[in-house]
Design an enzyme around this catalytic site. Structure first.
Site, PDB file in Angstrom:
ATOM      1  N   GLY A 162       0.953  -1.294  -0.025  1.00  0.00           N
ATOM      2  CA  GLY A 162       0.013  -0.193   0.115  1.00  0.00           C
ATOM      3  C   GLY A 162       0.803   1.253   0.021  1.00  0.00           C
ATOM      4  O   GLY A 162       0.432   2.358   0.732  1.00  0.00           O
ATOM      5  N   ALA A 163       2.052   1.283  -0.873  1.00  0.00           N
ATOM      6  CA  ALA A 163       2.993   2.228  -0.775  1.00  0.00           C
ATOM      7  C   ALA A 163       2.599   3.489  -1.783  1.00  0.00           C
ATOM      8  O   ALA A 163       3.364   4.373  -2.111  1.00  0.00           O
ATOM      9  CB  ALA A 163       4.299   1.706  -0.809  1.00  0.00           C
ATOM     10  N   SER A 164       1.300   3.182  -2.288  1.00  0.00           N
ATOM     11  CA  SER A 164       1.153   4.357  -3.592  1.00  0.00           C
ATOM     12  C   SER A 164       0.677   5.667  -2.886  1.00  0.00           C
ATOM     13  O   SER A 164       0.887   6.537  -3.710  1.00  0.00           O
ATOM     14  CB  SER A 164       0.377   3.573  -4.422  1.00  0.00           C
ATOM     15  OG  SER A 164      -1.246   3.431  -3.717  1.00  0.00           O
ATOM     16  N   LYS A 171      -8.510  -5.313  11.870  1.00  0.00           N
ATOM     17  CA  LYS A 171      -7.510  -4.390  12.762  1.00  0.00           C
ATOM     18  C   LYS A 171      -7.253  -5.205  14.265  1.00  0.00           C
ATOM     19  O   LYS A 171      -6.100  -5.184  14.496  1.00  0.00           O
ATOM     20  CB  LYS A 171      -7.960  -3.053  13.049  1.00  0.00           C
ATOM     21  CG  LYS A 171      -8.154  -2.331  11.445  1.00  0.00           C
ATOM     22  CD  LYS A 171      -6.843  -2.498  10.754  1.00  0.00           C
ATOM     23  CE  LYS A 171      -6.795  -1.688   9.405  1.00  0.00           C
ATOM     24  NZ  LYS A 171      -5.382  -1.815   8.611  1.00  0.00           N
ATOM     25  N   ILE A 210      -5.963   9.703  10.646  1.00  0.00           N
ATOM     26  CA  ILE A 210      -4.950  10.247   9.887  1.00  0.00           C
ATOM     27  C   ILE A 210      -5.316  10.720   8.477  1.00  0.00           C
ATOM     28  O   ILE A 210      -6.443  10.317   7.933  1.00  0.00           O
ATOM     29  CB  ILE A 210      -3.716   9.286   9.571  1.00  0.00           C
ATOM     30  CG1 ILE A 210      -3.340   8.303  10.867  1.00  0.00           C
ATOM     31  CG2 ILE A 210      -2.531   9.681   8.844  1.00  0.00           C
ATOM     32  CD1 ILE A 210      -2.784   9.222  11.806  1.00  0.00           C
ATOM     33  N   TYR A 226     -14.114  -3.697   9.482  1.00  0.00           N
ATOM     34  CA  TYR A 226     -12.584  -3.121   9.727  1.00  0.00           C
ATOM     35  C   TYR A 226     -12.072  -3.362  11.072  1.00  0.00           C
ATOM     36  O   TYR A 226     -10.954  -3.793  11.048  1.00  0.00           O
ATOM     37  CB  TYR A 226     -12.923  -1.743   9.276  1.00  0.00           C
ATOM     38  CG  TYR A 226     -11.783  -0.812   9.185  1.00  0.00           C
ATOM     39  CD1 TYR A 226     -10.872  -0.797   8.225  1.00  0.00           C
ATOM     40  CD2 TYR A 226     -11.278   0.032  10.240  1.00  0.00           C
ATOM     41  CE1 TYR A 226      -9.774  -0.084   8.155  1.00  0.00           C
ATOM     42  CE2 TYR A 226     -10.084   0.769  10.434  1.00  0.00           C
ATOM     43  CZ  TYR A 226      -9.296   0.732   9.113  1.00  0.00           C
ATOM     44  OH  TYR A 226      -8.338   1.321   9.319  1.00  0.00           O
ATOM     45  N   ALA A 227     -12.908  -2.975  12.186  1.00  0.00           N
ATOM     46  CA  ALA A 227     -12.333  -3.331  13.549  1.00  0.00           C
ATOM     47  C   ALA A 227     -12.068  -4.814  13.614  1.00  0.00           C
ATOM     48  O   ALA A 227     -10.996  -5.156  14.370  1.00  0.00           O
ATOM     49  CB  ALA A 227     -13.573  -2.888  14.363  1.00  0.00           C
ATOM     50  N   ASN A 258       0.775  -2.763   5.486  1.00  0.00           N
ATOM     51  CA  ASN A 258      -0.038  -1.681   5.440  1.00  0.00           C
ATOM     52  C   ASN A 258      -1.141  -1.322   4.496  1.00  0.00           C
ATOM     53  O   ASN A 258      -1.995  -0.720   4.915  1.00  0.00           O
ATOM     54  CB  ASN A 258       0.888  -0.488   5.043  1.00  0.00           C
ATOM     55  CG  ASN A 258       0.249   1.076   4.719  1.00  0.00           C
ATOM     56  OD1 ASN A 258       0.110   1.586   5.848  1.00  0.00           O
ATOM     57  ND2 ASN A 258       0.094   1.384   3.459  1.00  0.00           N
TER      58      ASN A 258
HETATM   59  N1  LIG Z   1      -6.090   7.104   7.532  1.00  0.00           N
HETATM   60  C1  LIG Z   1      -6.543   6.631   8.521  1.00  0.00           C
HETATM   61  O1  LIG Z   1      -7.075   7.533   9.492  1.00  0.00           O
HETATM   62  C2  LIG Z   1      -5.999   5.405   9.208  1.00  0.00           C
HETATM   63  C3  LIG Z   1      -6.185   5.172  10.643  1.00  0.00           C
HETATM   64  C4  LIG Z   1      -5.746   3.868  11.046  1.00  0.00           C
HETATM   65  C5  LIG Z   1      -5.355   2.818  10.303  1.00  0.00           C
HETATM   66  N2  LIG Z   1      -5.117   2.968   9.209  1.00  0.00           N
HETATM   67  C6  LIG Z   1      -4.504   2.090   8.305  1.00  0.00           C
HETATM   68  O2  LIG Z   1      -3.370   2.475   7.601  1.00  0.00           O
HETATM   69  C7  LIG Z   1      -3.284   1.869   6.291  1.00  0.00           C
HETATM   70  C8  LIG Z   1      -3.046   2.731   5.086  1.00  0.00           C
HETATM   71  O3  LIG Z   1      -4.249   3.481   5.228  1.00  0.00           O
HETATM   72  P1  LIG Z   1      -4.391   5.097   4.357  1.00  0.00           P
HETATM   73  O4  LIG Z   1      -5.293   5.932   5.145  1.00  0.00           O
HETATM   74  O5  LIG Z   1      -2.903   5.447   4.106  1.00  0.00           O
HETATM   75  O6  LIG Z   1      -5.290   4.462   3.023  1.00  0.00           O
HETATM   76  P2  LIG Z   1      -5.239   4.838   1.318  1.00  0.00           P
HETATM   77  O7  LIG Z   1      -4.840   6.369   1.328  1.00  0.00           O
HETATM   78  O8  LIG Z   1      -6.659   4.416   1.239  1.00  0.00           O
HETATM   79  O9  LIG Z   1      -4.440   3.955   0.907  1.00  0.00           O
HETATM   80  C9  LIG Z   1      -4.599   2.680   0.894  1.00  0.00           C
HETATM   81  C10 LIG Z   1      -3.295   1.975   0.219  1.00  0.00           C
HETATM   82  O10 LIG Z   1      -3.588   0.322   0.276  1.00  0.00           O
HETATM   83  C11 LIG Z   1      -3.467  -0.064  -0.884  1.00  0.00           C
HETATM   84  N3  LIG Z   1      -4.313  -1.467  -1.324  1.00  0.00           N
HETATM   85  C12 LIG Z   1      -5.747  -1.017  -0.883  1.00  0.00           C
HETATM   86  N4  LIG Z   1      -6.056  -2.496  -1.391  1.00  0.00           N
HETATM   87  C13 LIG Z   1      -5.015  -3.106  -1.904  1.00  0.00           C
HETATM   88  C14 LIG Z   1      -4.982  -4.332  -2.677  1.00  0.00           C
HETATM   89  N5  LIG Z   1      -5.882  -5.316  -2.549  1.00  0.00           N
HETATM   90  N6  LIG Z   1      -3.412  -4.727  -2.917  1.00  0.00           N
HETATM   91  C15 LIG Z   1      -2.598  -3.985  -2.813  1.00  0.00           C
HETATM   92  N7  LIG Z   1      -2.563  -2.731  -2.127  1.00  0.00           N
HETATM   93  C16 LIG Z   1      -3.830  -2.372  -1.860  1.00  0.00           C
HETATM   94  C17 LIG Z   1      -3.627   1.153  -1.945  1.00  0.00           C
HETATM   95  O11 LIG Z   1      -2.942   0.901  -3.266  1.00  0.00           O
HETATM   96  P3  LIG Z   1      -3.523   1.088  -4.585  1.00  0.00           P
HETATM   97  O12 LIG Z   1      -2.735   2.207  -5.198  1.00  0.00           O
HETATM   98  O13 LIG Z   1      -3.129  -0.422  -5.282  1.00  0.00           O
HETATM   99  O14 LIG Z   1      -5.043   1.488  -4.477  1.00  0.00           O
HETATM  100  C18 LIG Z   1      -3.061   2.190  -1.095  1.00  0.00           C
HETATM  101  O15 LIG Z   1      -1.643   2.338  -1.414  1.00  0.00           O
HETATM  102  C19 LIG Z   1      -4.453   1.050   6.119  1.00  0.00           C
HETATM  103  O16 LIG Z   1      -4.132  -0.345   6.660  1.00  0.00           O
HETATM  104  C20 LIG Z   1      -5.398   1.813   7.081  1.00  0.00           C
HETATM  105  O17 LIG Z   1      -6.419   0.734   7.409  1.00  0.00           O
HETATM  106  C21 LIG Z   1      -5.462   4.291   8.402  1.00  0.00           C
END
Ligand SMILES: NC(=O)c1ccc[n+]([C@@H]2O[C@H](COP(=O)([O-])OP(=O)(O)OC[C@H]3O[C@@H](n4cnc5c(N)ncnc54)[C@H](OP(=O)(O)O)[C@@H]3O)[C@@H](O)[C@H]2O)c1
Length: 246
Positions: free
Chosen positions: A13-15, A158, A187, A154-155, A89
């Site tokens: 999920g590094a994009s 996690k 975040i 989701y919960a 991630n």
């Molecule tokens: N934002 C928050 O408030 C928050 C809080 C707590 C935990 N988190 C956790 O932190 C992590 C990152 O969240 P974020 O907020 O940065 O999310 P985001 O901006 O929606 O990015 C999600 C990332 O996951 C990748 N992804 C999703 N499905 C995938 C799949 N099937 N195969 C490969 N890659 C996949 C996406 O890549 P593509 O380019 O392939 O779509 C993207 O890089 C997640 O696990 C999320 O649950 C986030």
């Protein structure tokens, strides 16, 4: 400076969002980065790392596909001879009240957020056990600790990561491998930008530190857990949540 030079790291999920920040910060501390996302989505992150003088490449990977984890780790070990840091991630949310939740949405969230972490951890452990070193870090959530109405899938995913990580930590501690979880609060990323602005503002006002977290707030915790300085920390949940859940 956290010294990670010579370390090879895989971040899923590094994009964008948190994964992009983790990849950029790990590379900034000297790690060779393998940035994973679907298609060539992680190319931008790689370009950013390369232009800052770091080492990075992207790998096209849908974490839910059978065999994807083994293939990614095999490719890394062939190219770099090792894998030192795995950051699970990649994550999605498909929110709905339990009564209305579709089974597909339950399964998609569990597959991406939890089963993929199992598959990647299992794949990475083989070379890590041979090396007798490694850092496994999974991104959970405050929601996995405290629950949230409308996010049961989701919960569950996690919270599952927390139990999974503690069990793995016990299984591999004797091999010099640590396994930890970082649990972010709210975040500022695409995931939370999907939430209505007034809801986001209301949530932010309830955070004791009175702001949303930034992806870098999470990335620095991951960098520390990946470092030698964190070698005595395993099976822990590091909360990066502005005091939202204590
Ligand atoms: N934002 C928050 O408030 C928050 C809080 C707590 C935990 N988190 C956790 O932190 C992590 C990152 O969240 P974020 O907020 O940065 O999310 P985001 O901006 O929606 O990015 C999600 C990332 O996951 C990748 N992804 C999703 N499905 C995938 C799949 N099937 N195969 C490969 N890659 C996949 C996406 O890549 P593509 O380019 O392939 O779509 C993207 O890089 C997640 O696990 C999320 O649950 C986030």
């Amino acid at each position: 400076m956290i010294g990670l030079s010579g370390r090879v790291a895989l971040v899923t999920g590094a994009s964008r969002g948190i994964g992009r920040a983790i990849a950029v910060r790990l590379a900034g501390q000297g790690a060779s980065l393998v940035a994973a996302a679907r298609g060539d989505n992680a190319q931008r992150t790689v370009d950013e790392i390369l232009s800052a003088g770091g080492a990075a490449e992207f790998i096209a990977m849908d974490v839910t596909e059978a065999g994807a984890a083994d293939a990614a780790v095999k490719a890394m070990v062939e190219r770099h001879g090792r894998i030192d840091i795995l950051v699970n991630n990649a994550g999605i949310a498909r929110d709905q009240l339990v009564l209305r939740m579709k089974r597909d949405d339950w399964e998609a969230v569990l597959a991406t957020n939890l089963t993929a972490a199992f598959a990647l951890t299992q794949a990475a452990l083989k070379p890590m056990i041979k090396q007798r070193s490694g850092r496994l870090i999974s991104i959970s959530s405050v929601v996995g600790q405290g629950g949230n109405a409308g996010q049961a899938n989701y919960a569950a995913s996690k919270a599952g990561l927390i139990g999974f990580t503690k069990s793995v930590a016990l299984e591999v501690a004797s091999r010099g491998i640590t396994a930890n979880v970082v649990a972010p609060g709210l975040i500022d990323t695409d995931m939370t930008r999907a939430i209505a602005e007034d809801t986001r503002a209301e949530w932010a006002s309830k955070v004791p530190l009175r702001r949303l977290g930034q992806p870098d707030d999470v990335a620095w915790a991951v960098c520390f857990l990946a470092s030698d300085e964190a070698s005595y920390i395993t099976g822990q949940v590091v909360a990066v949540n502005g005091g939202m859940y204590m």
